[in-house]
Scaffold this active site. Structure first.
Site, PDB file in Angstrom:
ATOM      1  N   ASN A   7       0.879  -1.167   0.000  1.00  0.00           N
ATOM      2  CA  ASN A   7       0.000   0.000   0.000  1.00  0.00           C
ATOM      3  C   ASN A   7       0.916   1.215   0.000  1.00  0.00           C
ATOM      4  O   ASN A   7       1.502   1.566   1.020  1.00  0.00           O
ATOM      5  CB  ASN A   7      -0.902  -0.028   1.233  1.00  0.00           C
ATOM      6  N   ARG A  95      -2.539  -2.043  -3.589  1.00  0.00           N
ATOM      7  CA  ARG A  95      -3.781  -1.313  -3.402  1.00  0.00           C
ATOM      8  C   ARG A  95      -3.726  -0.087  -4.315  1.00  0.00           C
ATOM      9  O   ARG A  95      -2.774   0.700  -4.240  1.00  0.00           O
ATOM     10  CB  ARG A  95      -3.903  -0.845  -1.960  1.00  0.00           C
ATOM     11  N   HIS A 184     -13.395   2.013  -0.477  1.00  0.00           N
ATOM     12  CA  HIS A 184     -13.379   0.927   0.526  1.00  0.00           C
ATOM     13  C   HIS A 184     -13.938  -0.372  -0.054  1.00  0.00           C
ATOM     14  O   HIS A 184     -14.452  -1.224   0.676  1.00  0.00           O
ATOM     15  CB  HIS A 184     -14.231   1.263   1.773  1.00  0.00           C
ATOM     16  N   ARG A 245     -12.983  14.343   7.980  1.00  0.00           N
ATOM     17  CA  ARG A 245     -13.705  14.753   6.753  1.00  0.00           C
ATOM     18  C   ARG A 245     -15.151  15.104   7.083  1.00  0.00           C
ATOM     19  O   ARG A 245     -15.788  14.423   7.876  1.00  0.00           O
ATOM     20  CB  ARG A 245     -13.692  13.606   5.732  1.00  0.00           C
ATOM     21  N   GLU A 385      -8.325  -6.010   4.426  1.00  0.00           N
ATOM     22  CA  GLU A 385      -8.143  -5.558   3.045  1.00  0.00           C
ATOM     23  C   GLU A 385      -6.881  -6.146   2.412  1.00  0.00           C
ATOM     24  O   GLU A 385      -6.863  -6.482   1.238  1.00  0.00           O
ATOM     25  CB  GLU A 385      -8.120  -4.022   3.007  1.00  0.00           C
TER      26      GLU A 385
END
Ligand code: ADP
Length: 399
Positions: A7, A95, A184, A245, A385
């Site tokens: 990642n 990713r 996601h 956010r 993930e």
């Protein structure tokens, strides 16, 4: 078979090395770690091998190629023998945040894929370029290494136009690619499949709402095993309130702020991406700190938690309506997997759907947190993930 999952971010790289064994294809983590502060002073790499202490080395890492090289050196250290050589590695899975409309599943990386990821950088300027740096660094160091791209957006490509179109002139979509993409995806897809297994029913026969609640949070509606709507939009700023956010706003607000407060695009972007959310409302970006304030009755924390819970409830309610019913509500990621009080507060509003909470199971963080009579199941599923990326890479390398 050994697979490395990467990642790659702008100044850091995280990795996990997997070994796939047996007829059942068990994925075992052999080592994991990262490179930190790439291109900044005080850079370091680390490696945690199974059953050993973490090894942490400070060194100069001016770019991603040097960082990947340092990770490769740690993994092929002859004294540790995690990998005898890079030839031991069957492939690398990456990713990649934004696949745009080009990718609805994971792919083996070639020149065309690199170009498409680069072209989609306009939609994820903070994520795709550093993702590509990781891919290119490995290609330069090991040109024959097979690499696979796994996209956060891919699973949501099944959404129908009514879910992905915005109410703007159509050319904004056809010419400028402005639409809902969702993110996601690896997490939502994984926990939906795990939830179906836990409920003992085929995923294709279930209506599920998956709530990935972490620093970034998004909610997805699954019907017939496919994502049919999701709360994040063209960017990961949309949807529910997150750690920093803002989530959904009246769309005119950013324009109004720029017009009346003399702020630039970058300043407003920072306001919404980095200074909003829980942090903006109560001063804590982290759910644990926010909950501590909530338990003490602090006003800001109480409002932040009530707002967070309310927004998750509204999305679940909207998706239950969109799906014309729901069989299971799934919680995952840092908050979803751990924060029992938040789960309980969220689920309190679904008694009208026949949802009956099992408080003891919720407190114990069990997989199913509703009673046997409950008409709608609620589940807690640990997301993984990296394992999805390793598994997709394995499948593509063996195809
Ligand atoms: P990311 O989106 O960065 O992967 P995570 O899935 O790790 O985020 O989730 C981070 C969030 O989960 C933080 O708000 C953190 O406070 C929260 N969290 C993690 N562990 C717990 C816990 N034991 N109890 C409550 N909240 C937790």
């Amino acid at each position: 078979m050994k697979i490395l999952v990467i990642n790659s971010g702008s100044s850091s790289i995280k990795y996990k090395l997997y070994e796939v064994t047996g007829d059942n294809h068990d994925f075992k983590v052999l080592a994991q770690g990262g490179a930190d502060r790439i291109g900044i002073s005080g850079a370091s790499v680390d490696c945690k091998r199974e059953g050993e202490h973490r090894e942490h080395i400070y060194l100069d890492l001016p770019d991603h190629k040097k960082a990947i090289n340092a990770i490769f050196k740690l993994l092929t250290d002859p004294e540790k023998n995690t990998l005898r050589s890079l030839g031991d590695l069957s492939g690398v899975g990456h990713r990649v945040v934004h696949g745009g409309e080009d990718f609805s599943k994971s792919v083996l990386i070639n020149g065309d894929v690199v170009k498409a990821i680069r072209d989609n950088s306009v939609l994820a300027p903070l994520h795709n370029p550093p993702n590509l740096m990781g891919i290119q660094a490995i290609h330069e160091l090991e040109p024959t290494m097979k690499q696979v791209a796994v996209f956060d957006t891919a699973i949501h490509q099944t959404m129908p136009p009514k879910a992905y179109l915005y109410g703007l002139p159509k050319t904004q979509y056809t010419t400028h690619k402005i639409r809902r993409y969702g993110f996601h995806g690896t997490s939502h897809g994984y926990v939906a499949a795990q939830a179906a297994e836990a409920l003992g029913k085929p995923l294709e026969e279930l209506k599920l709402i998956t709530c990935h609640l972490g620093n970034g949070s998004s909610i997805t509606a699954f019907e017939g095993g496919k994502s049919v709507d999701t709360s994040m939009g063209m960017t990961p700023l949309a949807g529910i309130l997150m750690g920093t956010r803002s989530g959904d706003l009246d769309p005119y607000i950013p324009l109004h702020i720029m017009q009346t407060q003399d702020m630039t695009v970058d300043q407003v972007s920072s306001l919404m991406n980095k200074q909003g959310g829980l942090l903006g409302l109560c001063g804590n970006r982290d759910m644990r700190d926010t909950m501590e304030g909530y338990r003490k009755g602090l006003e800001g924390c109480t409002q932040a938690i009530e707002k967070f819970v309310y927004e998750v409830q509204k999305y679940i309610g909207a998706y239950a309506a969109a799906l014309n019913g729901v069989d299971g509500i799934v919680f995952t990621a840092g908050i979803g997997e751990n924060e029992r009080t938040v789960r309980k507060l969220i689920l309190e509003n679904f008694t009208y759907l026949g949802l009956k909470m099992d408080d003891a199971a919720n407190e114990a963080n069990e997989t199913v947190i509703t009673t046997a009579e409950s008409k709608v199941a609620a589940l807690v599923i640990h997301t993984d993930e990296e394992k999805v990326i390793a598994s997709d890479t394995f499948d593509i390398l063996n195809a």
